[in-house]
Design a protein around this motif. Structure first.
Motif, PDB file in Angstrom:
ATOM      1  N   LYS A 113      11.459   2.607  -3.032  1.00  0.00           N
ATOM      2  CA  LYS A 113      12.487   1.618  -2.775  1.00  0.00           C
ATOM      3  C   LYS A 113      11.838   0.240  -2.633  1.00  0.00           C
ATOM      4  N   ASP A 114      12.643  -0.797  -2.811  1.00  0.00           N
ATOM      5  CA  ASP A 114      12.156  -2.169  -2.673  1.00  0.00           C
ATOM      6  C   ASP A 114      11.906  -2.456  -1.196  1.00  0.00           C
ATOM      7  N   PRO A 115      10.656  -2.665  -0.781  1.00  0.00           N
ATOM      8  CA  PRO A 115      10.376  -2.890   0.641  1.00  0.00           C
ATOM      9  C   PRO A 115      11.008  -4.166   1.173  1.00  0.00           C
ATOM     10  N   LYS A 116      11.152  -5.197   0.326  1.00  0.00           N
ATOM     11  CA  LYS A 116      11.754  -6.442   0.786  1.00  0.00           C
ATOM     12  C   LYS A 116      13.217  -6.223   1.171  1.00  0.00           C
ATOM     13  N   LEU A 117      13.917  -5.386   0.416  1.00  0.00           N
ATOM     14  CA  LEU A 117      15.306  -5.064   0.741  1.00  0.00           C
ATOM     15  C   LEU A 117      15.381  -4.294   2.060  1.00  0.00           C
ATOM     16  N   LEU A 118      14.483  -3.344   2.230  1.00  0.00           N
ATOM     17  CA  LEU A 118      14.467  -2.566   3.467  1.00  0.00           C
ATOM     18  C   LEU A 118      14.120  -3.449   4.667  1.00  0.00           C
ATOM     19  N   LEU A 119      13.151  -4.326   4.487  1.00  0.00           N
ATOM     20  CA  LEU A 119      12.789  -5.248   5.575  1.00  0.00           C
ATOM     21  C   LEU A 119      13.981  -6.126   5.954  1.00  0.00           C
ATOM     22  N   HIS A 120      14.740  -6.560   4.956  1.00  0.00           N
ATOM     23  CA  HIS A 120      15.942  -7.353   5.225  1.00  0.00           C
ATOM     24  C   HIS A 120      16.961  -6.541   6.010  1.00  0.00           C
ATOM     25  N   GLN A 121      17.161  -5.282   5.622  1.00  0.00           N
ATOM     26  CA  GLN A 121      18.149  -4.436   6.284  1.00  0.00           C
ATOM     27  C   GLN A 121      17.798  -4.183   7.746  1.00  0.00           C
ATOM     28  N   THR A 153       0.834  -1.201   0.000  1.00  0.00           N
ATOM     29  CA  THR A 153       0.000   0.000   0.000  1.00  0.00           C
ATOM     30  C   THR A 153       0.870   1.252   0.000  1.00  0.00           C
ATOM     31  N   THR A 154       1.931   1.234   0.797  1.00  0.00           N
ATOM     32  CA  THR A 154       2.833   2.390   0.866  1.00  0.00           C
ATOM     33  C   THR A 154       3.572   2.578  -0.452  1.00  0.00           C
ATOM     34  N   VAL A 155       4.046   1.492  -1.047  1.00  0.00           N
ATOM     35  CA  VAL A 155       4.740   1.556  -2.338  1.00  0.00           C
ATOM     36  C   VAL A 155       3.859   2.208  -3.400  1.00  0.00           C
ATOM     37  N   SER A 156       2.563   1.912  -3.374  1.00  0.00           N
ATOM     38  CA  SER A 156       1.645   2.424  -4.399  1.00  0.00           C
ATOM     39  C   SER A 156       1.473   3.940  -4.349  1.00  0.00           C
ATOM     40  N   LEU A 157       1.918   4.563  -3.284  1.00  0.00           N
ATOM     41  CA  LEU A 157       1.742   6.006  -3.123  1.00  0.00           C
ATOM     42  C   LEU A 157       2.834   6.826  -3.797  1.00  0.00           C
ATOM     43  N   TYR A 158       3.910   6.166  -4.246  1.00  0.00           N
ATOM     44  CA  TYR A 158       5.078   6.900  -4.713  1.00  0.00           C
ATOM     45  C   TYR A 158       5.483   6.501  -6.125  1.00  0.00           C
ATOM     46  N   VAL A 193      10.920   1.423   8.171  1.00  0.00           N
ATOM     47  CA  VAL A 193      10.951   0.928   6.796  1.00  0.00           C
ATOM     48  C   VAL A 193       9.933   1.674   5.935  1.00  0.00           C
ATOM     49  N   LEU A 194       8.721   1.845   6.437  1.00  0.00           N
ATOM     50  CA  LEU A 194       7.674   2.534   5.674  1.00  0.00           C
ATOM     51  C   LEU A 194       8.076   3.974   5.366  1.00  0.00           C
ATOM     52  N   ALA A 195       8.770   4.611   6.314  1.00  0.00           N
ATOM     53  CA  ALA A 195       9.213   5.995   6.104  1.00  0.00           C
ATOM     54  C   ALA A 195      10.317   6.082   5.059  1.00  0.00           C
ATOM     55  N   LEU A 196      11.053   4.968   4.864  1.00  0.00           N
ATOM     56  CA  LEU A 196      12.160   4.966   3.906  1.00  0.00           C
ATOM     57  C   LEU A 196      11.739   4.498   2.512  1.00  0.00           C
ATOM     58  N   ILE A 197      10.544   3.944   2.378  1.00  0.00           N
ATOM     59  CA  ILE A 197      10.085   3.443   1.076  1.00  0.00           C
ATOM     60  C   ILE A 197      10.109   4.513  -0.020  1.00  0.00           C
ATOM     61  N   PRO A 198       9.725   5.771   0.249  1.00  0.00           N
ATOM     62  CA  PRO A 198       9.782   6.757  -0.831  1.00  0.00           C
ATOM     63  C   PRO A 198      11.197   7.129  -1.266  1.00  0.00           C
ATOM     64  N   GLY A 199      12.232   6.612  -0.598  1.00  0.00           N
ATOM     65  CA  GLY A 199      13.594   7.016  -0.919  1.00  0.00           C
ATOM     66  C   GLY A 199      13.801   8.486  -0.600  1.00  0.00           C
ATOM     67  N   PRO A 200      13.466   8.900   0.621  1.00  0.00           N
ATOM     68  CA  PRO A 200      13.416  10.323   0.943  1.00  0.00           C
ATOM     69  C   PRO A 200      14.785  10.993   1.004  1.00  0.00           C
TER      70      PRO A 200
END
Length: 243
Positions: free
Chosen positions: A109-117, A100-105, A142-149
């Motif tokens: 960024k790849d959420p799976k990569l962020l979740l791994h990190q 849902t968060t990915v769809s806003l931007y 992770v959700l805050a970093l998804i937009p690649g801010p």
């Protein structure tokens, strides 16, 4: 220095209560600023006015040269905000919340990569309600970093994390800073502030009572530790003087 956040004379009242009084903040690219103060000191109001989710009664603010009130969509394409738990549905899977968060931007960024990190790869199919407090904190980061801010606002970054998880999150934030990320965070943990922050502001009853570096906070007080200096600025005495 290029200032990516510029707030001038921000003032906000709720009836007769002045929550924020003539607040000024200038944050350079790649800096980490800490907003400190007791609950009710004005930290959350300051952040909300800066990002435009709350309108100040007086004053101006700009993020990346944009007005967060007038250019909200453009601002939030380039700014991340770590919201707290009550901002999200509880009965939703981690994967669904990320999708849902990915769809806003436009360029997420790849959420799976962020979740791994952030050590959450094994929680992809878990319900958010099943996560521990520390896991939720990492998920919200992770959700805050998804937009690649380019800029991120963090509220009580490591509440609920154990010692190892706190260190891992700190190191990740410092890595992001090295790549140019600008951070504004609120925290009650002085070790976290000392580890991460280039500069700090201490608020008391909506008024800025200190602005500068951690060493300056200590040298401007009769104290030798940041925690004692914090009490000095917020209560007019050091912790040691009160025992």
């Amino acid at each position: 220095m290029e200032f990516v956040i510029k707030a001038e004379k921000l003032t906000k009242s709720y009836g007769s209560l002045i929550a924020l009084d003539q607040f000024d903040l200038s944050v350079g690219r790649g800096e980490i600023w800490g907003l400190l103060g007791a609950n009710g000191a004005g930290k959350s109001t300051a952040v909300e006015c800066i990002i435009g989710t709350r309108k100040a009664d007086y004053g101006t603010t700009a993020i990346l040269g944009m007005d967060p009130q007038k250019d909200r969509k453009k601002v939030f394409e380039r700014v991340g905000v770590q919201f707290q738990e009550n901002s999200y549905q509880d009965k939703i899977r981690v994967s669904e919340l990320c999708e849902t968060t990915v769809s806003l931007y436009k360029n997420p960024k790849d959420p799976k990569l962020l979740l791994h990190q952030f050590g959450l790869s094994d929680k992809l199919n878990a319900m958010v309600s099943e996560l521990s407090g520390g896991q939720k904190q990492r998920l919200f980061l992770v959700l805050a970093l998804i937009p690649g801010p380019e800029v991120i606002f963090l509220d009580e970054l490591t509440t609920g994390l154990d010692v190892r998880a706190r260190r891992d999150v700190w190191n990740r934030i410092l890595d992001l800073k090295e790549n140019g990320l600008t951070v504004v965070l609120t925290s009650h943990f002085m070790d976290e502030v000392e580890m991460l922050c280039d500069k700090i502001m201490i608020l008391k009853n909506g008024i800025t009572v200190f602005r500068g570096t951690v060493p300056e906070a200590i040298s401007d007080s009769p104290c030798t530790k940041l925690e004692d200096a914090y009490f000095y600025f917020t209560e007019g005495r050091s912790h040691n003087e009160n025992v």
